[in-house]
Scaffold this motif. Structure first.
Motif, PDB file in Angstrom:
ATOM      1  N   VAL A   6      -1.791   2.456  -6.649  1.00  0.00           N
ATOM      2  CA  VAL A   6      -2.126   2.110  -5.269  1.00  0.00           C
ATOM      3  C   VAL A   6      -1.383   3.074  -4.354  1.00  0.00           C
ATOM      4  N   ILE A   8      -0.311   3.571  -0.398  1.00  0.00           N
ATOM      5  CA  ILE A   8      -0.182   2.934   0.918  1.00  0.00           C
ATOM      6  C   ILE A   8       0.038   4.041   1.942  1.00  0.00           C
ATOM      7  N   ASP A  10       0.927   4.384   5.659  1.00  0.00           N
ATOM      8  CA  ASP A  10       1.433   3.567   6.757  1.00  0.00           C
ATOM      9  C   ASP A  10       2.715   4.205   7.270  1.00  0.00           C
ATOM     10  N   SER A  16       5.357  -1.008   4.980  1.00  0.00           N
ATOM     11  CA  SER A  16       4.964  -0.329   3.748  1.00  0.00           C
ATOM     12  C   SER A  16       5.918  -0.684   2.610  1.00  0.00           C
ATOM     13  N   TYR A  19       4.883  -4.208   1.387  1.00  0.00           N
ATOM     14  CA  TYR A  19       3.674  -4.165   0.557  1.00  0.00           C
ATOM     15  C   TYR A  19       3.962  -3.521  -0.801  1.00  0.00           C
ATOM     16  N   LYS A  20       4.774  -2.493  -0.788  1.00  0.00           N
ATOM     17  CA  LYS A  20       5.119  -1.821  -2.044  1.00  0.00           C
ATOM     18  C   LYS A  20       5.837  -2.767  -2.988  1.00  0.00           C
ATOM     19  N   VAL A  30       2.966   2.254  -7.232  1.00  0.00           N
ATOM     20  CA  VAL A  30       2.670   2.320  -5.797  1.00  0.00           C
ATOM     21  C   VAL A  30       3.355   3.540  -5.188  1.00  0.00           C
ATOM     22  N   VAL A  32       3.845   5.599  -1.388  1.00  0.00           N
ATOM     23  CA  VAL A  32       3.767   5.383   0.057  1.00  0.00           C
ATOM     24  C   VAL A  32       3.778   6.731   0.752  1.00  0.00           C
ATOM     25  N   LEU A  52      -4.508   1.612   0.579  1.00  0.00           N
ATOM     26  CA  LEU A  52      -4.259   0.754   1.736  1.00  0.00           C
ATOM     27  C   LEU A  52      -3.948   1.684   2.897  1.00  0.00           C
ATOM     28  N   SER A  54      -3.194   1.882   7.088  1.00  0.00           N
ATOM     29  CA  SER A  54      -2.852   1.137   8.295  1.00  0.00           C
ATOM     30  C   SER A  54      -3.361   1.857   9.534  1.00  0.00           C
TER      31      SER A  54
END
Length: 186
Positions: A6, A8, A10, A16, A19-20, A30, A32, A52, A54
């Motif tokens: 995934v 992210i 953001d 972030s 969510y991570k 994950v 970021v 994901l 933002s």
């Protein structure tokens, strides 16, 4: 083991990180990215299964989603937009730009996790061969690429390949990488 990735995108560090942590506790890898250019590097290196994104970016999120769709046409990750907005017009515009889902913040952690896993499950179920119930070549290639771009030691064995020319390309790329260990084609 099939590792799901995934990404992210953001710029908000606290969100972030939250969510991570939620996703890493569920055995996902994950990454970021706080800006779009770093996100592009992760997309090229690891071909995430889900992105994901933002609306906190300094970049128009609708244009970013459209660009992601174009750049990832071959591996087709699920794209989930995160926003503090819950206006219906914002949701429609984001979904029309190519997002698969729109999550209004704040949201319950369990609902967040359930929605992410629903997208990942659907993504992988659509990648199974109806005849063999094994993953298609796109998933196999993605897994090989992730291993090559990781810092872990690795070895790969490919067995009974239908499209050998596709894998010869991979082998050619492997020969150019210093960390090449071995590959066995049967």
């Amino acid at each position: 083991m099939l590792v799901k990735v995934v990404l992210i995108i953001d710029k908000r560090i606290e969100q972030s990180t939250k969510y991570k942590k939620i996703l890493e506790n569920s055995d996902l890898t994950v990454f970021v990215a706080s800006d779009f250019s770093n996100a592009l590097n992760y997309m090229n290196s690891f071909e995430p299964d889900l992105i994901l994104i933002s609306d906190s970016l300094d970049f128009d999120v609708k244009k970013a989603i459209e660009q992601i769709r174009v750049l990832t046409y071959n591996n087709r990750p699920a794209i989930v937009a995160l926003s503090k907005s819950n206006h219906i017009q914002d949701k429609i515009e984001i979904l029309d730009s190519g997002a698969d889902d729109f999550l209004s913040e704040p949201m319950n952690n369990e609902e967040f996790k359930a929605r992410i896993f629903a997208h990942l499950r659907r993504n992988y179920e659509n990648s199974l061969s109806e005849k063999t119930m094994l993953f298609n070549s796109k998933i196999s290639y993605r897994m090989i690429k992730r291993v090559l771009n990781s810092q872990d030691e690795w070895a790969i064995m490919l067995v009974d390949i239908d499209n050998l020319e596709f894998y010869k390309e991979i082998y050619g790329e492997l020969e150019q990488i210093n960390c090449f260990k071995h590959i066995l084609l049967l």
